[in-house]
Motif scaffolding. Structure first.
Motif, PDB file in Angstrom:
ATOM      1  N   LYS A 110      32.637  44.029  40.180  1.00 32.82           N
ATOM      2  CA  LYS A 110      32.244  42.674  40.589  1.00 32.82           C
ATOM      3  C   LYS A 110      32.256  42.540  42.114  1.00 32.82           C
ATOM      4  O   LYS A 110      31.401  41.882  42.699  1.00 32.82           O
ATOM      5  CB  LYS A 110      33.171  41.650  39.931  1.00 32.82           C
ATOM      6  N   SER A 116      27.576  41.574  37.701  1.00 29.49           N
ATOM      7  CA  SER A 116      28.020  40.387  36.981  1.00 29.49           C
ATOM      8  C   SER A 116      29.245  40.727  36.147  1.00 29.49           C
ATOM      9  O   SER A 116      29.503  41.895  35.834  1.00 29.49           O
ATOM     10  CB  SER A 116      26.907  39.879  36.059  1.00 29.49           C
ATOM     11  N   ASP A 117      29.994  39.700  35.765  1.00 26.05           N
ATOM     12  CA  ASP A 117      31.196  39.914  34.948  1.00 26.05           C
ATOM     13  C   ASP A 117      30.845  40.578  33.625  1.00 26.05           C
ATOM     14  O   ASP A 117      31.534  41.498  33.168  1.00 26.05           O
ATOM     15  CB  ASP A 117      31.896  38.577  34.693  1.00 26.05           C
ATOM     16  N   ALA A 122      29.876  44.248  34.231  1.00 23.39           N
ATOM     17  CA  ALA A 122      31.045  45.004  34.671  1.00 23.39           C
ATOM     18  C   ALA A 122      31.981  45.285  33.501  1.00 23.39           C
ATOM     19  O   ALA A 122      32.509  46.399  33.352  1.00 23.39           O
ATOM     20  CB  ALA A 122      31.781  44.226  35.762  1.00 23.39           C
TER      21      ALA A 122
END
Length: 267
Positions: free
Chosen positions: A189, A194-195, A198
């Motif tokens: 990140k 992006s979360d 990731a």
């Protein structure tokens, strides 16, 4: 065969879920009780479990009895169920820190007892569970208990003296793995991912690496060397981790867990 469960918390629920979804256990073979009426109702709704009025009722009607209560509650539960246990009932327990001799001090002489130690990955049917029977457990009883826990992952037979090491690795070190995955996610990140991306990349990478270790006979360190091309990028990260005693710290952390386990067992 009737399976009974006393204590319907998170681990027991994971085991029941695995049993039901495996298709190898019938709903009308499952009975259970928890001091919390809400947990008993939740298990009845989710798994078709037959609710019992109390722990004694579960114990009296079970061929395989799983004790999934907190260790500190066992001195109250065991004397309560001891008078109603049948000779053919095998008692399976997942309570941490209580050895087979502890159960022998409460239950009728000759009671078959199997000590087990699953881990949190039972939630996704990927647990690693240690199994140790006492001398009174028959082959059929051992396999009945193994079948329960095989529904939520792998089962390994161990001598009881090896349970502390198993607990440190299969039980406690999963926390290290989750910390490692979380750190990878944070690094990704920070680099702009992006979360969602990731999380998937980090988890899949760890999962794939574990599968490779299980699927080949090569030493994991040899596999690590195969990823590190001389003068490449991976070796930079590996060198930094080694300079900061990554591997030694993991070994030291397991040793710390074992020391604390010994203190708790002696205390």
């Amino acid at each position: 065969m009737r399976y009974g469960v006393i204590g319907l918390g998170n681990m027991a629920s994971a085991i029941l879920k695995g049993m039901v979804e495996s298709g190898n256990f019938k709903n009308d073979e499952l009975t259970g009780y928890d001091m919390s009426g809400e947990k008993t109702l939740a298990a009845q709704t989710a798994f078709g479990l037959l609710p019992a009025a109390d722990a004694r009722a579960v114990a009296a009607s079970s061929d395989v009895l799983l004790l999934a209560v907190k260790p500190q509650n066992l001195p109250q539960v065991l004397p309560d169920i001891a008078p109603v246990l049948r000779k053919q009932t095998v008692v399976a327990t997942i309570a941490a820190g209580k050895d087979l001799a502890f159960y022998a001090s409460f239950l009728p002489e000759g009671t078959p007892v199997v000590r087990l130690m699953p881990n949190i990955n039972a939630k996704v049917k990927a647990a690693t569970t240690a199994l140790c029977p006492n001398a009174f457990v028959s082959d059929a009883q051992r396999e009945a208990v193994r079948a329960m826990f095989s529904s939520v992952g792998s089962v390994v037979a161990l001598e009881e003296k090896d349970f502390p090491v198993f607990g440190a690795v299969a039980g406690s070190s999963v926390a290290f793995v989750y910390m490692y995955i979380a750190a990878l996610i944070d690094a990704e990140k920070k680099a702009g991912l992006s979360d969602e991306a990731a999380r998937k990349i980090a988890a899949d990478s760890v999962l794939g690496s574990a599968k490779l270790v299980l699927g080949c006979e090569e030493d994991p360190r040899d596999l690590a060397r195969q990823v590190c091309s001389p003068g490449g990028t991976t070796i930079e990260g590996v060198t930094l981790l080694r300079d900061r005693r990554f591997e030694e710290n993991v070994i030291d952390a397991i040793a710390a867990i074992l020391r604390k386990d010994e203190i708790l067992r002696k205390g």
